[in-house]
Design a protein around this motif. Structure first.
Motif, PDB file in Angstrom:
ATOM      1  N   TYR A  25      44.721  -3.401 -14.702  1.00 23.98           N
ATOM      2  CA  TYR A  25      43.725  -3.576 -13.500  1.00 23.98           C
ATOM      3  C   TYR A  25      42.631  -2.208 -13.668  1.00 23.98           C
ATOM      4  CZ  TYR A  25      40.975  -3.798  -9.158  1.00 23.98           C
ATOM      5  OH  TYR A  25      40.163  -4.107  -8.307  1.00 23.98           O
ATOM      6  N   LEU A  26      43.497  -1.040 -13.797  1.00 24.54           N
ATOM      7  CA  LEU A  26      42.670   0.247 -14.084  1.00 24.54           C
ATOM      8  C   LEU A  26      42.049   0.280 -15.291  1.00 24.54           C
ATOM      9  CD1 LEU A  26      45.531   2.622 -12.721  1.00 24.54           C
ATOM     10  CD2 LEU A  26      43.598   1.948 -11.463  1.00 24.54           C
ATOM     11  N   ASP A  30      39.334  -5.631 -13.227  1.00 23.22           N
ATOM     12  CA  ASP A  30      39.097  -7.133 -12.659  1.00 23.22           C
ATOM     13  C   ASP A  30      40.571  -7.748 -12.692  1.00 23.22           C
ATOM     14  OD1 ASP A  30      36.906  -9.509 -12.863  1.00 23.22           O
ATOM     15  OD2 ASP A  30      38.966 -10.053 -13.439  1.00 23.22           O
ATOM     16  N   ARG A 102      37.907   3.063  -2.885  1.00 26.29           N
ATOM     17  CA  ARG A 102      38.624   2.734  -3.906  1.00 26.29           C
ATOM     18  C   ARG A 102      37.418   2.247  -4.933  1.00 26.29           C
ATOM     19  NH1 ARG A 102      40.017  -2.682  -2.314  1.00 26.29           N
ATOM     20  NH2 ARG A 102      38.088  -3.307  -3.330  1.00 26.29           N
ATOM     21  N   ASP A 103      36.550   1.583  -4.655  1.00 26.30           N
ATOM     22  CA  ASP A 103      35.569   1.152  -5.428  1.00 26.30           C
ATOM     23  C   ASP A 103      34.867   2.181  -6.239  1.00 26.30           C
ATOM     24  OD1 ASP A 103      34.609  -1.854  -3.754  1.00 26.30           O
ATOM     25  OD2 ASP A 103      36.314  -1.483  -4.816  1.00 26.30           O
ATOM     26  N   LEU A 105      35.867   4.908  -7.318  1.00 26.63           N
ATOM     27  CA  LEU A 105      36.746   5.494  -8.465  1.00 26.63           C
ATOM     28  C   LEU A 105      36.965   4.040  -9.747  1.00 26.63           C
ATOM     29  CD1 LEU A 105      38.716   7.237 -10.056  1.00 26.63           C
ATOM     30  CD2 LEU A 105      40.589   6.581  -8.560  1.00 26.63           C
ATOM     31  N   ILE A 106      36.956   3.092  -9.217  1.00 27.97           N
ATOM     32  CA  ILE A 106      37.104   1.877 -10.091  1.00 27.97           C
ATOM     33  C   ILE A 106      35.531   1.791 -10.864  1.00 27.97           C
ATOM     34  CG2 ILE A 106      37.113  -0.387 -10.247  1.00 27.97           C
ATOM     35  CD1 ILE A 106      39.738   0.490 -10.290  1.00 27.97           C
ATOM     36  N   LEU A 109      35.612   4.555 -13.275  1.00 27.56           N
ATOM     37  CA  LEU A 109      36.193   4.352 -14.317  1.00 27.56           C
ATOM     38  C   LEU A 109      35.603   3.357 -15.237  1.00 27.56           C
ATOM     39  CD1 LEU A 109      40.052   3.716 -13.366  1.00 27.56           C
ATOM     40  CD2 LEU A 109      39.202   5.302 -15.184  1.00 27.56           C
ATOM     41  N   ARG A 110      34.878   2.391 -14.700  1.00 26.21           N
ATOM     42  CA  ARG A 110      34.572   1.461 -15.469  1.00 26.21           C
ATOM     43  C   ARG A 110      33.176   2.108 -16.233  1.00 26.21           C
ATOM     44  NH1 ARG A 110      33.509  -3.505 -12.036  1.00 26.21           N
ATOM     45  NH2 ARG A 110      31.607  -2.567 -11.369  1.00 26.21           N
ATOM     46  N   ALA A 111      32.719   3.177 -15.770  1.00 22.68           N
ATOM     47  CA  ALA A 111      31.389   3.664 -16.345  1.00 22.68           C
ATOM     48  C   ALA A 111      31.861   4.375 -17.808  1.00 22.68           C
ATOM     49  CB  ALA A 111      30.796   4.620 -15.511  1.00 22.68           C
ATOM     50  N   VAL A 120      42.622   8.311 -20.172  1.00 17.01           N
ATOM     51  CA  VAL A 120      42.843   8.655 -18.691  1.00 17.01           C
ATOM     52  C   VAL A 120      43.855   7.915 -18.026  1.00 17.01           C
ATOM     53  CG1 VAL A 120      41.501   8.792 -16.597  1.00 17.01           C
ATOM     54  CG2 VAL A 120      40.404   9.730 -18.551  1.00 17.01           C
ATOM     55  N   VAL A 121      43.890   6.502 -18.045  1.00 17.11           N
ATOM     56  CA  VAL A 121      44.765   5.688 -17.166  1.00 17.11           C
ATOM     57  C   VAL A 121      46.435   5.910 -18.001  1.00 17.11           C
ATOM     58  CG1 VAL A 121      45.403   3.251 -17.029  1.00 17.11           C
ATOM     59  CG2 VAL A 121      42.744   3.985 -16.927  1.00 17.11           C
ATOM     60  N   LEU A 155      35.046  12.019 -14.029  1.00 17.90           N
ATOM     61  CA  LEU A 155      35.600  11.324 -12.752  1.00 17.90           C
ATOM     62  C   LEU A 155      35.457  12.591 -11.650  1.00 17.90           C
ATOM     63  CD1 LEU A 155      38.475   9.523 -14.117  1.00 17.90           C
ATOM     64  CD2 LEU A 155      36.341   8.551 -13.372  1.00 17.90           C
ATOM     65  N   VAL A 158      34.031  11.661  -8.028  1.00 14.47           N
ATOM     66  CA  VAL A 158      34.482  10.934  -7.052  1.00 14.47           C
ATOM     67  C   VAL A 158      36.067  11.520  -6.681  1.00 14.47           C
ATOM     68  CG1 VAL A 158      33.435   8.717  -7.821  1.00 14.47           C
ATOM     69  CG2 VAL A 158      35.686   9.360  -8.967  1.00 14.47           C
TER      70      VAL A 158
ATOM     71  N   PHE B  11      45.017   7.402  -8.177  1.00 18.51           N
ATOM     72  CA  PHE B  11      45.474   6.055  -8.932  1.00 18.51           C
ATOM     73  C   PHE B  11      46.455   5.403  -8.129  1.00 18.51           C
ATOM     74  CE2 PHE B  11      44.007   7.597 -13.455  1.00 18.51           C
ATOM     75  CZ  PHE B  11      42.823   6.755 -13.328  1.00 18.51           C
ATOM     76  N   PRO B 160      27.437   1.563 -20.213  1.00 16.36           N
ATOM     77  CA  PRO B 160      27.886   2.447 -18.905  1.00 16.36           C
ATOM     78  C   PRO B 160      27.017   2.198 -17.872  1.00 16.36           C
ATOM     79  CG  PRO B 160      27.759   3.530 -20.871  1.00 16.36           C
ATOM     80  CD  PRO B 160      27.242   2.399 -21.210  1.00 16.36           C
ATOM     81  N   ASN B 161      27.634   1.710 -16.679  1.00 19.41           N
ATOM     82  CA  ASN B 161      27.000   1.500 -15.463  1.00 19.41           C
ATOM     83  C   ASN B 161      25.790   0.545 -15.740  1.00 19.41           C
ATOM     84  OD1 ASN B 161      28.277   3.194 -13.681  1.00 19.41           O
ATOM     85  ND2 ASN B 161      26.984   5.059 -14.383  1.00 19.41           N
TER      86      ASN B 161
END
Lengths: 170, 383
Positions: A25-26, A30, A102-103, A105-106, A109-111, A120-121, A155, A158, B11, B160-161
């Protein structure tokens, strides 16, 4: 697979499933895709269980499969095949952070580029060492170190807590 | 607190939606995968599309079967002439491109969409009458997901984004806008012959999909129209007469195959009791998708949208992902025609990944090396 080997496999999966799902998930942000990634990872692990269970670092071996599945997953379109795009039940807010944080950080991460996100994960959630992370991702130790540094820098925005933010402003 | 420890703590605190996976079901999936691998090896590496998977267990498990009894051959009426075998071909690639895949074909078979890869990013390719061309890039990843008979393409841009659906027409991209607060589109845009596009949208960062809305972009436009569908509707494709197919979430998580007109008048499509059903693709009178038993893999299904008839295609593996106007169904690695698997010639030590089928009988996809999933090239099968 022999019955005793299957029992070992089941025991391993029972112990690791929540953590593997969280890792996936991290990585992908999704819940449905995380389930897909974990399912294909564990199906592959089942097939190679005899060899895998004899490995020195079974968790590192599993993470290696999981990361590759994550990196390959978009190319293959499996998400439709395995679970039928089922939406997962809604998440509840974390104990100390609301959905917004939470979002954040998510979203952050997605960026990150996919490889950097994986570094990182694995390092900071999977608690793999630099060497184990390099092995799981099939890259050099130096590469892991540099990607870690870049990921953390990206990161940082955030990670600052409200208290730290106020201190920095004052 | 240093950044590394802070990140570790954060995390751990992230609230993750619960997994739907169950250990028993995972073991069953592993068993099936191991069985398929053994079967493939037992078959000498021959492609399984011919039904060998079904035949192998009696050959390798249990006591030798007794010889069949000798009986007089029954007199049977003359069989109809079997359809011609499919002819395989390799799609040409632009200079310097390797490892490309073909991901879709228009109903006429003239246009084929595909990609090569830069890292994990999709680099778009469009074949016209077999001639390959690179499409320009407006984002790091431009994934092509649908092409119509006029060569208009729909797809998904990511970076990205950055994530948005687009239309590619007359040599230029148009970004498809989203309504305020519904910035995340998924899974892929689908398009009909007129150029109308449908896709789902939800608030960015929401993983449950509970606030999903179906969007329609009329041909040539970039403004979204919220489809007047009931809550918990998921759209996957649109036919030339404007029928929208997908699924409706019921009872919390289970989905049921559904079809709507543009005014939102919906009808539940037939299903099998105890299964979840989804329609993924439709063309003409036909729709295809899957039936999911509880804790099991999907089987492909085909619906006749005009009569409502459901055919469960038990020969196939996984859901149907594409269908043509004659009702031929593609899964990820099989073509099912008239209820039977059709052999798609495959090079030794390679597996196929089928992606699209035209009304002219052209199947497109690519091949991968067995066990490694390394793409060996885009291919077509004229059937």
């Amino acid at each position: 697979m022999r019955a005793d080997e299957e029992r070992e496999f089941v025991e391993f999966v029972r112990g690791r499933l929540p953590r593997l799902h969280r890792t996936a998930y991290l990585l992908c942000s999704d819940a449905h895709r995380a389930d897909d990634i974990v399912q294909t990872t564990l199906a592959a692990l089942y097939v190679s269980w005899r060899k895998a269970s004899a490995a020195d670092n079974l968790d590192g071996y599993v993470h290696r499969i999981l990361v590759r599945r994550y990196l390959d997953e978009r190319r293959r379109g499996w998400s439709r095949v395995l679970l039928g795009d089922h939406p997962a039940p809604s998440a509840s807010p974390g104990a100390d952070h609301g959905i917004g944080e939470r979002d954040a950080l998510i979203t952050a991460l997605r960026a990150l580029p996919k490889g950097q996100r994986a570094v990182v994960v694995l390092r900071y959630f999977g608690d793999l060492t630099v060497e184990q992370t390099a092995e799981a991702l099939g890259c050099s130790v130096g590469n892991v170190k540099s990607q870690c540094a870049r990921g953390l820098a990206a990161l940082r925005g955030v990670l600052v807590t409200p208290a730290e933010s106020m201190r920095e402003q004052s | 607190m240093n950044d590394e420890q802070n990140l570790r703590d954060r995390f751990e605190e992230i609230s993750v939606p619960p997994t739907r996976l169950e250990v028993d079901a995972l073991v069953e999936v592993g068993r099936r995968r191991a069985f398929r691998r053994r079967s493939w090896q037992a078959a000498g590496g021959v492609a399984l599309a011919t039904g060998l998977l079904v035949a192998v267990p009696t050959l390798v498990i249990g006591d030798p079967a007794p010889p069949p009894p000798v009986v007089a051959a029954p007199t049977t009426p003359a069989k109809p002439t079997p359809p011609k075998a499919c002819k395989a071909a390799t799609l040409r690639m632009p200079a310097g491109v390797t490892g490309a895949s073909a991901n879709g074909v228009d109903p006429s078979g003239r246009y084929v969409i595909g990609h090569y890869f830069k890292g994990q990013d999709f680099q778009p390719l469009l074949w016209t009458d077999g001639k390959p061309g690179k499409l320009p890039l407006e984002a790091p990843s431009m994934q092509l997901t649908s092409v119509n008979v006029n060569g208009v393409v729909a797809g998904l841009a990511e970076g990205p984004n950055l994530q948005y659906a687009f239309r590619y027409e007359n040599g230029r991209y148009t970004r498809l806008r989203t309504p305020p607060g519904l910035g995340w589109v998924y899974p892929y845009p689908a398009m009909n012959a007129a150029g109308d596009i449908v896709i789902n949208a939800k608030p960015e960062g929401e993983s449950s999909g509970e606030n999903t809305v179906g969007l329609l972009y009329k041909a040539g436009t970039s403004a979204p129209i919220k489809l007047p569908l009931p809550a918990n509707s998921y759209v996957y494709d649109i036919t030339d007469d404007g029928t929208i197919v997908g699924a409706l979430k019921k009872d919390g998580v289970n989905k049921t195959a559904y079809a709507w007109d543009r005014n939102g008048r919906g009808r539940e499509l037939k299903s099998v009791p105890g299964t979840t059903s989804i329609v993924y693709s439709a063309e003409g009178d036909w729709a295809t998708g899957g039936l999911w038993p509880k804790n099991g893999d999907a089987t492909p299904a085909r619906w006749n949208l005009r009569t409502g008839e459901l055919t469960q295609l038990k020969t196939g593996e996984g859901p149907g992902l594409a269908v043509n106007s004659d009702g031929w169904v593609l899964t990820t690695n099989e073509l099912i025609r008239d209820g039977a698997n059709v052999a798609l010639p495959t090079p030794a030590n390679q597996e196929i990944r089928t992606q699209g089928v035209s009304g002219s009988g052209l199947v497109v996809g690519h091949t991968v090396t067995v066990g490694k999933n390394a793409i060996t090239g885009p291919r077509t099968w004229q059937c």
